[in-house]
Design an enzyme around this catalytic site. Structure first.
Site, short mmCIF file in Angstrom:
data_model
loop_
_atom_site.label_atom_id
_atom_site.label_comp_id
_atom_site.label_asym_id
_atom_site.label_seq_id
_atom_site.Cartn_x
_atom_site.Cartn_y
_atom_site.Cartn_z
N GLY A 140 2.13 8.79 7.03
CA GLY A 140 2.71 7.83 6.09
C GLY A 140 2.38 8.19 4.66
O GLY A 140 1.23 8.47 4.32
N LEU A 141 3.43 8.18 3.83
CA LEU A 141 3.22 8.48 2.41
C LEU A 141 3.93 7.42 1.57
O LEU A 141 4.63 7.70 0.61
CB LEU A 141 3.74 9.90 2.10
CG LEU A 141 3.28 10.59 0.82
CD1 LEU A 141 1.78 10.55 0.64
CD2 LEU A 141 3.77 12.03 0.76
N VAL A 156 0.33 2.93 0.41
CA VAL A 156 -1.09 3.18 0.72
C VAL A 156 -1.35 4.68 0.90
O VAL A 156 -2.36 5.22 0.43
CB VAL A 156 -1.52 2.41 1.99
CG1 VAL A 156 -2.99 2.64 2.29
CG2 VAL A 156 -1.25 0.92 1.82
N THR A 172 0.22 7.15 -0.52
CA THR A 172 0.23 7.78 -1.84
C THR A 172 -1.10 7.52 -2.55
O THR A 172 -1.71 8.43 -3.14
CB THR A 172 1.41 7.23 -2.67
OG1 THR A 172 2.61 7.53 -1.97
CG2 THR A 172 1.46 7.85 -4.05
N GLU A 197 -11.15 -0.75 7.63
CA GLU A 197 -11.51 -1.57 6.46
C GLU A 197 -10.27 -2.02 5.69
O GLU A 197 -10.22 -3.14 5.17
CB GLU A 197 -12.44 -0.75 5.54
CG GLU A 197 -12.99 -1.50 4.36
CD GLU A 197 -13.87 -2.68 4.78
OE1 GLU A 197 -14.96 -2.46 5.30
OE2 GLU A 197 -13.43 -3.84 4.59
N VAL A 204 -7.75 -5.50 6.52
CA VAL A 204 -7.96 -6.89 6.12
C VAL A 204 -8.40 -6.94 4.67
O VAL A 204 -9.39 -6.31 4.29
CB VAL A 204 -9.04 -7.57 7.01
CG1 VAL A 204 -9.26 -9.01 6.57
CG2 VAL A 204 -8.64 -7.52 8.47
N GLU A 251 8.10 -10.26 -0.23
CA GLU A 251 9.06 -9.38 0.44
C GLU A 251 10.43 -10.06 0.54
O GLU A 251 10.51 -11.29 0.53
CB GLU A 251 8.59 -9.11 1.88
CG GLU A 251 7.20 -8.57 2.03
CD GLU A 251 7.14 -7.06 1.93
OE1 GLU A 251 8.21 -6.43 1.92
OE2 GLU A 251 6.02 -6.54 1.85
N ASP A 271 0.73 -12.97 8.89
CA ASP A 271 -0.12 -11.89 8.36
C ASP A 271 -1.58 -12.37 8.31
O ASP A 271 -2.50 -11.65 8.71
CB ASP A 271 0.41 -11.53 6.96
CG ASP A 271 -0.49 -10.60 6.19
OD1 ASP A 271 -0.41 -9.39 6.42
OD2 ASP A 271 -1.30 -11.09 5.36
N LYS A 288 -5.07 -11.09 10.40
CA LYS A 288 -6.32 -10.73 9.71
C LYS A 288 -7.50 -11.57 10.21
O LYS A 288 -8.59 -11.04 10.44
CB LYS A 288 -6.13 -10.89 8.20
CG LYS A 288 -5.17 -9.86 7.62
CD LYS A 288 -4.77 -10.20 6.20
CE LYS A 288 -3.86 -9.14 5.59
NZ LYS A 288 -3.23 -9.57 4.34
#
Ligand code: HSE
Length: 440
Positions: free
Chosen positions: A9-10, A13, A15, A126, A129, A187, A198, A202
């Site tokens: 994944g880029l 996060v 990136t 880490e 959450v 969103e 969400d 968490k």
């Protein structure tokens, strides 16, 4: 010898993670030993804000998790599939995994951690959450001497942003949500955030760590913020509260004290409470432990840099363990011995207490015909169900109906709901627009 990362994944996060890994100056020296070996993306054509050496990027994600050279797979693609299958395959191939994927961990943690323990690899999360806030590691390590009593958090920035704006502007939910979407704070499909899903993912993860057992996600009680109105925010303010979407995990104080309460719902929070002043997109988690007392973690719960900060910390944790060679210590059955403070060793599920057993205060707003005896009838009905009232206010009229607001003392939720069911049948009660729990 460098530790080789296979990054899946880029996006935002991914990136942020690459930006830290490519720029180790003035950061921990161990970063210089981390090498980005492969990066998996969905499309090679998408414009990227980071420049990677040619040949590093591929759309064949499976080739990364099976690549013998990769030490640590970093999963930041999000969503359930193919993230779950890729993590499992990486584990099967002996890779350690770092993930920011709360949805996959909350649903498939059982399967993923069982596989990881069998394979003798770490799965660190880490970033899953509260983004940049260190809370997973503190729960596993720094606070591990404590008996955790309760964990109460604002763990969703989108809803905290919306509630903060409703509070400061006096606006209704729909108007603020639309503007938050226009500004990129919410969103296009806001369901996971505004309906509390969400936050439920968490708190399930945090509860599992805090209370040492697995949590079945469907058992987490979850209410979102769609029904919160400007009227409720105004009453909260007048009565000395703010409304926050709280995610709570605590040991039940009822007859079955081995059970946990794990719940997400909008809550009246006293203005003097430490979580009341956590505003905008920020997150905070208040942990109450014995003997430490109250410890609060505050910071950015999302975003490229903050989330990548947590991802890279996990990468370094694993690299540090690999560096000192602890992974080479074997159990009698030949599987590697994992650091018990970093690995997940829970086998059993936590019992979750039914909401009917919860003991809490309530705020309830009634719209009633303005006729003699209405408040008396409410009081009598609540009394019949052992629901004690702390205050009753009738300030004004709304839609030609009297608006009556009741705050209860601590009551058993099951009794309170039975009383409300009966009150709903009263000819004088037009509607009950809001029922919210009040934090003591
Ligand atoms: N959507 C989340 C929030 C951020 O609004 O806090 C990622 O967990």
């Amino acid at each position: 010898m460098a530790f080789k990362i296979g990054l899946l994944g880029l996006g935002t996060v991914g990136t942020g993670t690459v930006e830290i890994l490519l720029n180790p100056t003035q950061r921990h020296p161990l970063l210089q030993e981390i090498e980005i070996h492969r990066v998996g993306v969905r499309s090679l054509d998408k414009p990227r804000s980071v420049t990677l050496p040619p040949g590093l990027i591929t759309t064949d994600l499976e080739s990364i998790v099976t690549d013998p050279a990769v030490d640590i797979v970093v999963e930041v693609i999000g969503g359930l599939e193919p993230a779950r299958s890729l993590m499992l395959k990486a584990i099967e191939h002996g890779k350690h995994v770092v993930t920011a994927n709360k949805a996959a961990i909350a649903r498939y943690g059982d399967e993923i951690f069982t596989a990881a323990n069998q394979a003798g690899v770490y799965v660190l999360l880490e970033a899953a959450v509260a983004g940049g806030i260190p809370v997973i590691e503190p729960l596993k390590q720094s606070l591990c001497a404590n008996r955790i009593r309760a964990l109460t958090g604002i763990v969703n920035g989108t809803t905290n942003y919306i509630l903060t704006r409703m509070q400061t502007e006096g606006s209704d939910f729909d108007a603020v949500l639309a503007d938050a979407q226009r500004l990129g704070y919410a969103e296009a499909d806001p369901t996971a955030d505004v309906d509390g899903l969400d936050a439920a993912d968490k708190i399930a993860i945090l509860a599992s760590l805090a209370f040492g057992g697995r949590i079945k996600l469907p058992e987490v009680h979850c209410e979102g913020i769609r029904k919160i109105s400007a009227a409720d925010i105004t009453y909260a303010d007048r009565l000395g509260f703010v409304i926050k979407l709280l995610a709570t995990a605590k040991r039940d104080e009822g007859p079955d004290s081995d059970a946990l309460q794990v719940r997400v719902h909008p809550t009246f929070v006293p203005k003097t409470h430490p979580l009341a002043s956590v505003n905008g997109v920020f997150n905070a988690i208040l942990i109450e432990g014995d003997p430490v007392g109250q410890v609060m973690f505050f910071g950015p719960g999302a975003g490229s840099g903050p989330t990548a900060s947590a991802v890279v910390a996990d990468i370094l944790n694993i690299a540090a363990i690999l560096k000192v060679g602890r992974e080479a210590v074997m159990r009698a059955d030949g599987t590697p011995l994992l650091d018990p403070l970093l690995a997940c060793s829970h086998q059993d599920y936590c019992a979750i207490a039914p909401m009917a057993e919860l003991v809490t205060r309530f705020y309830v707003r009634f719209l009633a015909k303005d006729s003699p005896g209405v408040i008396g009838k409410l009081g009598t009905c609540f009394g019949n169900y052992n629901v004690s009232i702390e205050s009753v206010v009738q300030i004004g009229m709304r839609d030609e109906l009297a608006e009556i607001v009741v705050i209860t003392h601590d009551v058993r939720e099951g009794n309170f709901r039975q009383a409300l069911d009966e009150i709903r049948t009263f000819e004088t009660i037009a509607s009950i627009p809001s029922v919210l729990r009040v934090l003591s």
